[in-house]
Motif scaffolding. Structure first.
Motif, PDB file in Angstrom:
ATOM      1  N   LYS A   1       1.431  -1.004  -0.077  1.00  0.00           N
ATOM      2  CA  LYS A   1      -0.109  -0.241   0.216  1.00  0.00           C
ATOM      3  C   LYS A   1       1.094   1.436   0.058  1.00  0.00           C
ATOM      4  O   LYS A   1       0.225   2.132  -0.508  1.00  0.00           O
ATOM      5  N   ALA A   2       1.915   1.517   1.124  1.00  0.00           N
ATOM      6  CA  ALA A   2       2.432   2.598   0.823  1.00  0.00           C
ATOM      7  C   ALA A   2       3.405   2.019  -0.565  1.00  0.00           C
ATOM      8  O   ALA A   2       3.532   3.457  -0.821  1.00  0.00           O
ATOM      9  N   TYR A   3       3.962   1.663  -0.666  1.00  0.00           N
ATOM     10  CA  TYR A   3       4.928   1.599  -2.519  1.00  0.00           C
ATOM     11  C   TYR A   3       3.625   2.122  -3.400  1.00  0.00           C
ATOM     12  O   TYR A   3       4.413   3.038  -3.935  1.00  0.00           O
ATOM     13  N   ASP A   4       2.590   1.543  -3.417  1.00  0.00           N
ATOM     14  CA  ASP A   4       1.250   2.012  -4.273  1.00  0.00           C
ATOM     15  C   ASP A   4       1.253   3.811  -4.345  1.00  0.00           C
ATOM     16  O   ASP A   4       0.476   4.126  -5.189  1.00  0.00           O
ATOM     17  N   LEU A   5       1.604   4.277  -3.292  1.00  0.00           N
ATOM     18  CA  LEU A   5       1.196   5.213  -2.576  1.00  0.00           C
ATOM     19  C   LEU A   5       2.569   5.885  -3.714  1.00  0.00           C
ATOM     20  O   LEU A   5       2.518   7.258  -4.017  1.00  0.00           O
TER      21      LEU A   5
ATOM     22  N   VAL B   1      -4.923  13.410  -1.406  1.00  0.00           N
ATOM     23  CA  VAL B   1      -6.160  12.403  -1.769  1.00  0.00           C
ATOM     24  C   VAL B   1      -5.281  11.020  -1.733  1.00  0.00           C
ATOM     25  O   VAL B   1      -6.111  10.451  -0.838  1.00  0.00           O
ATOM     26  N   PRO B   2      -4.664  10.468  -2.342  1.00  0.00           N
ATOM     27  CA  PRO B   2      -4.685   8.631  -2.061  1.00  0.00           C
ATOM     28  C   PRO B   2      -3.488   9.176  -0.945  1.00  0.00           C
ATOM     29  O   PRO B   2      -3.727   7.849  -0.381  1.00  0.00           O
ATOM     30  N   THR B   3      -3.243  10.287  -0.444  1.00  0.00           N
ATOM     31  CA  THR B   3      -1.836  10.192   0.610  1.00  0.00           C
ATOM     32  C   THR B   3      -2.812   9.683   1.690  1.00  0.00           C
ATOM     33  O   THR B   3      -2.678   8.715   2.622  1.00  0.00           O
ATOM     34  N   VAL B   4      -4.103  10.582   2.177  1.00  0.00           N
ATOM     35  CA  VAL B   4      -4.738  10.145   3.407  1.00  0.00           C
ATOM     36  C   VAL B   4      -5.414   9.307   2.877  1.00  0.00           C
ATOM     37  O   VAL B   4      -5.333   8.888   4.559  1.00  0.00           O
ATOM     38  N   THR B   5      -6.395   8.715   1.590  1.00  0.00           N
ATOM     39  CA  THR B   5      -6.676   7.871   2.123  1.00  0.00           C
ATOM     40  C   THR B   5      -5.347   5.961   2.099  1.00  0.00           C
ATOM     41  O   THR B   5      -5.857   5.593   3.758  1.00  0.00           O
TER      42      THR B   5
ATOM     43  N   PHE C   1      -5.211   6.475   6.763  1.00  0.00           N
ATOM     44  CA  PHE C   1      -6.634   6.060   7.568  1.00  0.00           C
ATOM     45  C   PHE C   1      -6.424   4.572   7.244  1.00  0.00           C
ATOM     46  O   PHE C   1      -6.326   3.363   8.146  1.00  0.00           O
ATOM     47  N   ASP C   2      -5.971   4.590   6.070  1.00  0.00           N
ATOM     48  CA  ASP C   2      -6.002   2.913   5.816  1.00  0.00           C
ATOM     49  C   ASP C   2      -4.982   1.548   5.915  1.00  0.00           C
ATOM     50  O   ASP C   2      -5.183   0.673   7.301  1.00  0.00           O
ATOM     51  N   LEU C   3      -3.765   2.289   6.040  1.00  0.00           N
ATOM     52  CA  LEU C   3      -3.204   2.019   7.181  1.00  0.00           C
ATOM     53  C   LEU C   3      -3.201   1.736   8.306  1.00  0.00           C
ATOM     54  O   LEU C   3      -2.098   0.880   8.911  1.00  0.00           O
ATOM     55  N   ALA C   4      -3.799   2.765   8.986  1.00  0.00           N
ATOM     56  CA  ALA C   4      -3.760   2.845  10.143  1.00  0.00           C
ATOM     57  C   ALA C   4      -5.394   2.336  10.839  1.00  0.00           C
ATOM     58  O   ALA C   4      -4.724   2.033  12.068  1.00  0.00           O
TER      59      ALA C   4
ATOM     60  N   PHE D   1       0.601   1.787  17.649  1.00  0.00           N
ATOM     61  CA  PHE D   1      -0.016   0.371  16.690  1.00  0.00           C
ATOM     62  C   PHE D   1       0.861   0.715  15.059  1.00  0.00           C
ATOM     63  O   PHE D   1       0.972   1.571  14.429  1.00  0.00           O
ATOM     64  N   MET D   2       0.763  -0.913  14.632  1.00  0.00           N
ATOM     65  CA  MET D   2       0.507  -0.746  13.151  1.00  0.00           C
ATOM     66  C   MET D   2       0.645  -2.412  12.802  1.00  0.00           C
ATOM     67  O   MET D   2       0.604  -3.284  13.443  1.00  0.00           O
ATOM     68  N   VAL D   3       0.663  -2.378  11.365  1.00  0.00           N
ATOM     69  CA  VAL D   3       0.271  -4.003  10.805  1.00  0.00           C
ATOM     70  C   VAL D   3       1.194  -4.239  10.069  1.00  0.00           C
ATOM     71  O   VAL D   3       1.325  -3.070   9.463  1.00  0.00           O
TER      72      VAL D   3
END
Ligand code: CUA
Length: 396
Positions: free
Chosen positions: A63-67, A129-133, A136-139, A240-242
């Motif tokens: 997800k981070a890479y795709d951003l 837009v993709p950064t904020v999304t 939140f997705d990662l959190a 926290f992190m996943v």
């Protein structure tokens, strides 16, 4: 003094030489700078590089890479356009003979001003837009079949506690593949062991049973580049992190926040297993350590351990010289829990590979191996060190 030095012909020759020298020096400096730049760029292409966030090995890293990739190309395009224009105009309006004064000025051109205000605003909004999304997705807390692990940052090693499995280990985090691992990150120090603002992570030994953890209270940062981004590990605060891995394998990690003398040696590994192998690992880790047979060097090592090392370490299954078990609560978790020490590929914050030679160096004088180590030298005799190594090697 040699008068010839002041005669005109000599001075002229000297000056000519100087100009040549300067050109040589400049050429050499440029060559060295070029080589250094090349080496730095080439270093990024190391074929067996681990800790490479450009090779995501799980959905959260992806997800981070795709951003990162689209933002990188947008930034590259802007860089090329802006720098290109800058270089072009600098060249076009450079000073030349016969060209007097300054070029025509376009100050106050309303159309241009509006254009270069609105265009960057649109680009930034597009990137936001993709950064904020993604943030939140990662959190978001993962749902379904999740493995919970408490991660505790110490100076300078990582403690991994599996509250549901009842496992406590160090420096090597084992996870199953294709299953989200929800990490609860705490730093040891203030906020730990009943000090100011208790953290949510697993508490240490019963309060007051041992001196408070030595000298920690610093911020660390947990980072396994191939499995996820980074998250700070802060005393008195729970983060926290996943992380999640697609394939079985070993992924290396590193503390990413300067946390004192041996920050650079605060490493760890994440070992991802198939779900079946992970269950087998859990079963093996839950079992207490077996005591070595009486009369062996390992048994003598266990005695040394029970006499000195339990002031900072714990081994589930350890017995005293009288053959009585020493409850884990009467040992300490200031240092790593060593119950299954020999099953780990590394120790001392993964600074050292687990082998006899490294263990001997370490047990002789830890701070000389790892600067600032809280484990002091115990002035053990060579015989005691051999016995301890034999005992540690038996802790499979
Ligand atoms: Cu812990 Cu840097």
């Amino acid at each position: 003094m040699d008068e010839r030095c002041y005669s005109a012909p000599h001075l002229g020759a000297r000056m000519k030489l100087d100009r040549g020298d300067h050109r040589d020096v400049r050429r050499r400096t440029l060559a060295v700078l070029g080589l250094v730049a090349l080496a730095l760029v080439a270093a990024a292409c190391a074929p067996n590089a681990t800790q490479d966030s450009l090779q995501p090995a799980g959905p959260y890293a992806r997800k981070a890479y795709d951003l990162y990739v689209p933002v990188f190309w947008v930034a590259t395009a802007i860089f090329v356009v802006v720098e290109g224009l800058l270089v072009y105009f600098a060249w076009k309006y450079r000073h030349r003979k016969g060209r007097e004064g300054i070029p025509p000025q376009v100050h106050g051109n309303t159309r241009l001003e509006i254009a270069w205000t609105i265009l960057p605003a649109i680009i930034l909004a597009g990137v936001a837009v993709p950064t904020v999304t993604t943030i939140f997705d990662l959190a978001r807390e993962p749902e379904g079949d999740v493995l919970n692990v408490d991660v505790l940052g110490h100076q300078w090693w990582w403690e991994f506690d599996y509250p549901e499995e009842g496992i406590n280990t160090a420096n090597e985090l084992h996870i199953p593949t294709d299953r989200p691992v929800y990490l609860r990150l705490c730093a040891v120090g203030v906020g730990y062991q009943g000090q100011v603002a208790p953290s949510e992570c697993q508490p240490g030994p019963p309060e007051g049973s041992f001196p408070a953890t030595l000298g920690d209270s610093v911020i660390h940062s947990f980072w396994v580049p191939e499995l996820a981004g980074t998250q700070d590990v802060i005393p008195g605060r729970t983060n926290f992190m996943v992380i999640q891995a697609d394939e079985p394998g070993t992924y290396t990690g590193q503390c990413k926040e300067f946390c004192g003398l041996s920050h650079a040696y605060m490493k760890f590994t994440v070992v991802a297993h198939t779900p079946e192998d992970f269950e087998a690992w859990v079963a093996a880790q839950r079992a207490p350590a077996a005591m070595p047979s009486v009369g062996t060097p390992a048994a003598a090592g266990a005695e040394v351990f029970a006499g000195q090392c339990i002031a900072c370490h714990a081994i589930d299954g350890l017995q005293g010289p009288d053959g009585q078990p020493i409850p884990i609560q009467q040992q300490s978790n200031n240092g790593p829990n060593l119950t299954h020490f020999a099953s780990r590929g590394c120790f001392a914050g993964c600074m050292l590979e687990t082998n006899d030679e490294n263990l001997r160096r370490w047990l002789e004088d830890p701070p000389s191996v790892k600067a600032g180590s809280w484990m002091p030298s115990y002035n053990l005799t060579p015989e005691q060190i051999d016995q301890l190594i034999a005992y540690l090697n038996s802790l499979r």
